[in-house]
Design a protein around this motif. Sequence first.
Motif, PDB file in Angstrom:
ATOM      1  N   MET A  58       0.902  -1.278  -0.081  1.00  0.00           N
ATOM      2  CA  MET A  58       0.001  -0.030   0.044  1.00  0.00           C
ATOM      3  C   MET A  58       0.985   1.229  -0.165  1.00  0.00           C
ATOM      4  O   MET A  58       1.743   1.292   0.738  1.00  0.00           O
ATOM      5  N   ARG A  59       0.698   2.173  -0.941  1.00  0.00           N
ATOM      6  CA  ARG A  59       1.446   3.385  -1.198  1.00  0.00           C
ATOM      7  C   ARG A  59       1.039   4.306   0.039  1.00  0.00           C
ATOM      8  O   ARG A  59      -0.131   4.566   0.103  1.00  0.00           O
ATOM      9  N   ILE A  60       2.078   5.039   0.701  1.00  0.00           N
ATOM     10  CA  ILE A  60       1.894   5.785   1.709  1.00  0.00           C
ATOM     11  C   ILE A  60       1.649   7.271   1.148  1.00  0.00           C
ATOM     12  O   ILE A  60       2.775   7.921   0.548  1.00  0.00           O
ATOM     13  N   ASN A  61       0.627   7.921   1.568  1.00  0.00           N
ATOM     14  CA  ASN A  61       0.481   9.491   1.078  1.00  0.00           C
ATOM     15  C   ASN A  61      -0.792  10.048   1.907  1.00  0.00           C
ATOM     16  O   ASN A  61      -1.224   9.412   2.809  1.00  0.00           O
ATOM     17  N   ASN A  62      -0.707  11.321   1.879  1.00  0.00           N
ATOM     18  CA  ASN A  62      -2.018  11.900   2.932  1.00  0.00           C
ATOM     19  C   ASN A  62      -3.119  11.236   2.720  1.00  0.00           C
ATOM     20  O   ASN A  62      -3.676  10.883   3.647  1.00  0.00           O
ATOM     21  N   ALA A  63      -3.600  10.951   1.147  1.00  0.00           N
ATOM     22  CA  ALA A  63      -4.885  10.164   1.368  1.00  0.00           C
ATOM     23  C   ALA A  63      -4.935   8.974   1.863  1.00  0.00           C
ATOM     24  O   ALA A  63      -6.091   8.352   2.208  1.00  0.00           O
ATOM     25  N   SER A  64      -4.000   7.965   1.436  1.00  0.00           N
ATOM     26  CA  SER A  64      -4.100   6.773   2.007  1.00  0.00           C
ATOM     27  C   SER A  64      -4.021   6.624   3.264  1.00  0.00           C
ATOM     28  O   SER A  64      -4.560   5.625   4.128  1.00  0.00           O
ATOM     29  N   LEU A  65      -3.160   7.513   3.937  1.00  0.00           N
ATOM     30  CA  LEU A  65      -2.942   7.358   5.278  1.00  0.00           C
ATOM     31  C   LEU A  65      -4.085   7.868   6.068  1.00  0.00           C
ATOM     32  O   LEU A  65      -4.364   7.317   6.935  1.00  0.00           O
ATOM     33  N   HIS A  66      -4.723   8.905   5.563  1.00  0.00           N
ATOM     34  CA  HIS A  66      -5.995   9.506   6.250  1.00  0.00           C
ATOM     35  C   HIS A  66      -7.005   8.448   6.051  1.00  0.00           C
ATOM     36  O   HIS A  66      -7.859   8.126   7.240  1.00  0.00           O
ATOM     37  N   HIS A  67      -7.325   7.885   4.948  1.00  0.00           N
ATOM     38  CA  HIS A  67      -8.193   6.823   4.656  1.00  0.00           C
ATOM     39  C   HIS A  67      -7.946   5.718   5.696  1.00  0.00           C
ATOM     40  O   HIS A  67      -9.145   5.082   6.280  1.00  0.00           O
ATOM     41  N   TYR A  68      -6.959   5.233   5.896  1.00  0.00           N
ATOM     42  CA  TYR A  68      -6.742   4.121   6.762  1.00  0.00           C
ATOM     43  C   TYR A  68      -6.812   4.405   8.388  1.00  0.00           C
ATOM     44  O   TYR A  68      -7.698   3.640   8.908  1.00  0.00           O
ATOM     45  N   ILE A  69      -6.438   5.676   8.819  1.00  0.00           N
ATOM     46  CA  ILE A  69      -6.914   5.880   9.983  1.00  0.00           C
ATOM     47  C   ILE A  69      -8.291   6.055  10.410  1.00  0.00           C
ATOM     48  O   ILE A  69      -9.110   5.579  11.275  1.00  0.00           O
ATOM     49  N   MET A  70      -8.899   6.773   9.387  1.00  0.00           N
ATOM     50  CA  MET A  70     -10.255   7.173   9.490  1.00  0.00           C
ATOM     51  C   MET A  70     -11.168   5.801   9.534  1.00  0.00           C
ATOM     52  O   MET A  70     -12.187   5.634  10.236  1.00  0.00           O
ATOM     53  N   LYS A  71     -10.994   4.942   8.452  1.00  0.00           N
ATOM     54  CA  LYS A  71     -11.548   3.621   8.688  1.00  0.00           C
ATOM     55  C   LYS A  71     -11.442   2.879   9.894  1.00  0.00           C
ATOM     56  O   LYS A  71     -12.506   2.231  10.318  1.00  0.00           O
ATOM     57  N   HIS A  72     -10.233   2.924  10.400  1.00  0.00           N
ATOM     58  CA  HIS A  72      -9.826   2.126  11.583  1.00  0.00           C
ATOM     59  C   HIS A  72     -10.566   2.780  12.852  1.00  0.00           C
ATOM     60  O   HIS A  72     -11.297   2.089  13.791  1.00  0.00           O
ATOM     61  N   ILE A  73     -10.818   4.017  12.820  1.00  0.00           N
ATOM     62  CA  ILE A  73     -11.602   4.652  13.793  1.00  0.00           C
ATOM     63  C   ILE A  73     -13.282   4.360  13.729  1.00  0.00           C
ATOM     64  O   ILE A  73     -13.855   4.014  14.885  1.00  0.00           O
ATOM     65  N   ILE A  74     -13.663   4.433  12.646  1.00  0.00           N
ATOM     66  CA  ILE A  74     -15.106   4.352  12.513  1.00  0.00           C
ATOM     67  C   ILE A  74     -15.420   2.670  12.618  1.00  0.00           C
ATOM     68  O   ILE A  74     -16.349   2.310  13.060  1.00  0.00           O
ATOM     69  N   ASP A  75     -14.690   1.820  12.366  1.00  0.00           N
ATOM     70  CA  ASP A  75     -14.714   0.498  12.490  1.00  0.00           C
ATOM     71  C   ASP A  75     -14.444  -0.138  14.018  1.00  0.00           C
ATOM     72  O   ASP A  75     -15.250  -1.013  14.316  1.00  0.00           O
ATOM     73  N   LYS A  76     -13.573   0.516  14.610  1.00  0.00           N
ATOM     74  CA  LYS A  76     -13.097   0.046  15.726  1.00  0.00           C
ATOM     75  C   LYS A  76     -13.168   0.909  17.005  1.00  0.00           C
ATOM     76  O   LYS A  76     -13.147   0.499  18.086  1.00  0.00           O
ATOM     77  N   GLY A  77     -13.554   2.239  16.740  1.00  0.00           N
ATOM     78  CA  GLY A  77     -13.670   3.009  17.812  1.00  0.00           C
ATOM     79  C   GLY A  77     -12.566   3.699  18.216  1.00  0.00           C
ATOM     80  O   GLY A  77     -12.427   4.514  19.493  1.00  0.00           O
ATOM     81  N   ASN A  78     -11.241   3.385  17.709  1.00  0.00           N
ATOM     82  CA  ASN A  78     -10.026   3.919  18.415  1.00  0.00           C
ATOM     83  C   ASN A  78      -9.028   3.938  16.962  1.00  0.00           C
ATOM     84  O   ASN A  78      -9.414   3.362  15.870  1.00  0.00           O
ATOM     85  N   ALA A  79      -7.926   4.867  17.377  1.00  0.00           N
ATOM     86  CA  ALA A  79      -7.044   5.039  16.463  1.00  0.00           C
ATOM     87  C   ALA A  79      -6.295   3.763  16.205  1.00  0.00           C
ATOM     88  O   ALA A  79      -5.819   3.156  17.420  1.00  0.00           O
ATOM     89  N   PRO A  80      -5.595   3.456  14.949  1.00  0.00           N
ATOM     90  CA  PRO A  80      -4.278   2.562  15.043  1.00  0.00           C
ATOM     91  C   PRO A  80      -2.956   3.186  15.668  1.00  0.00           C
ATOM     92  O   PRO A  80      -3.014   4.397  15.470  1.00  0.00           O
ATOM     93  N   LYS A  81      -2.451   2.368  16.212  1.00  0.00           N
ATOM     94  CA  LYS A  81      -0.895   2.724  16.722  1.00  0.00           C
ATOM     95  C   LYS A  81       0.109   3.010  15.505  1.00  0.00           C
ATOM     96  O   LYS A  81      -0.184   2.224  14.528  1.00  0.00           O
ATOM     97  N   VAL A  82       1.190   3.675  15.844  1.00  0.00           N
ATOM     98  CA  VAL A  82       2.059   3.890  14.852  1.00  0.00           C
ATOM     99  C   VAL A  82       2.702   2.537  14.370  1.00  0.00           C
ATOM    100  O   VAL A  82       2.810   2.299  13.192  1.00  0.00           O
ATOM    101  N   ALA A  83       3.066   1.645  15.112  1.00  0.00           N
ATOM    102  CA  ALA A  83       3.480   0.412  14.848  1.00  0.00           C
ATOM    103  C   ALA A  83       2.702  -0.310  13.875  1.00  0.00           C
ATOM    104  O   ALA A  83       3.011  -1.087  13.134  1.00  0.00           O
ATOM    105  N   GLU A  84       1.506  -0.384  14.295  1.00  0.00           N
ATOM    106  CA  GLU A  84       0.216  -1.055  13.339  1.00  0.00           C
ATOM    107  C   GLU A  84       0.370  -0.553  11.885  1.00  0.00           C
ATOM    108  O   GLU A  84       0.098  -1.184  11.194  1.00  0.00           O
ATOM    109  N   MET A  85       0.339   1.032  11.843  1.00  0.00           N
ATOM    110  CA  MET A  85       0.278   1.514  10.984  1.00  0.00           C
ATOM    111  C   MET A  85       1.589   1.349   9.723  1.00  0.00           C
ATOM    112  O   MET A  85       1.545   1.106   8.711  1.00  0.00           O
ATOM    113  N   ALA A  86       2.756   1.312  10.420  1.00  0.00           N
ATOM    114  CA  ALA A  86       4.101   1.225   9.886  1.00  0.00           C
ATOM    115  C   ALA A  86       3.774  -0.511   9.200  1.00  0.00           C
ATOM    116  O   ALA A  86       4.483  -0.537   8.160  1.00  0.00           O
TER     117      ALA A  86
END
Length: 227
Positions: free
Chosen positions: A1-29
């Motif tokens: 998965m290519r990392i840029n503002n849009a892809s990172l924003h989408h990953y975090i936002m979907k995680h928050i909506i699906d799980k109620g919390n944000a992913p950790k730095v290690a998980e995103m890495a």
Amino acid sequence: MRINNASLHHYIMKHIIDKGNAPKVAEMAEAFNVASDEMITALKALQDYHGVVLHPISSEVWVMHPFSCAPTNFWIESDSGCWWGNCAWCALGAAALLERDLTITTNLGAESRQVTIEIRAGKVINENLFIHFPIPMVNAWDNVIYTCSTMLMFESESDIESWCARHSMGKGDVQPINKVWEFSKVWYGNHLSPNWVKWSVDEAKEIFARFNLVNPVWDMPSSNSQF
């Protein structure tokens, strides 16, 4: 998965909506197959773009509007999950993004009286509430956590005036909840898009004008930079 503002924003936002919390730095890495240092650099770039607010020491996600990953005065709850919103505007924006029946529980003026706002079939049920916007939008990102903390719900404009006097806060704009609900649908309408792009100042001004937000609080000099 290519990392840029849009892809990172989408990953975090979907995680928050699906799980109620944000992913950790290690998980995103791990998800983006990059080192933690590279992920932190990408997160800081997204923060500079006003797409996220990070904890200043750990660089973990603190806020991704309209959601907060720390406790706030706006508790959002549905049959399928629960979240914190940053402010009255954000809580309604989160409700619009979630697209489900839910409640928003908050304290009027962040004081002792609690109220629960019901949203059913896309409509606000208890309509007789108002939202106060005391911080000029041109200064909103000077300290966005503080700005959000001041956007509160009230039962009347006179309640807002007495609240402002009590807390030595200048009165800003006052808008009915239903108008902010419709405004929030547009403002946050693209926030779950994989191709998300932050509104520019000029785009923000156009949306403000579309909803007849004409109080000086909403005035900003024209600019193509991100809001």
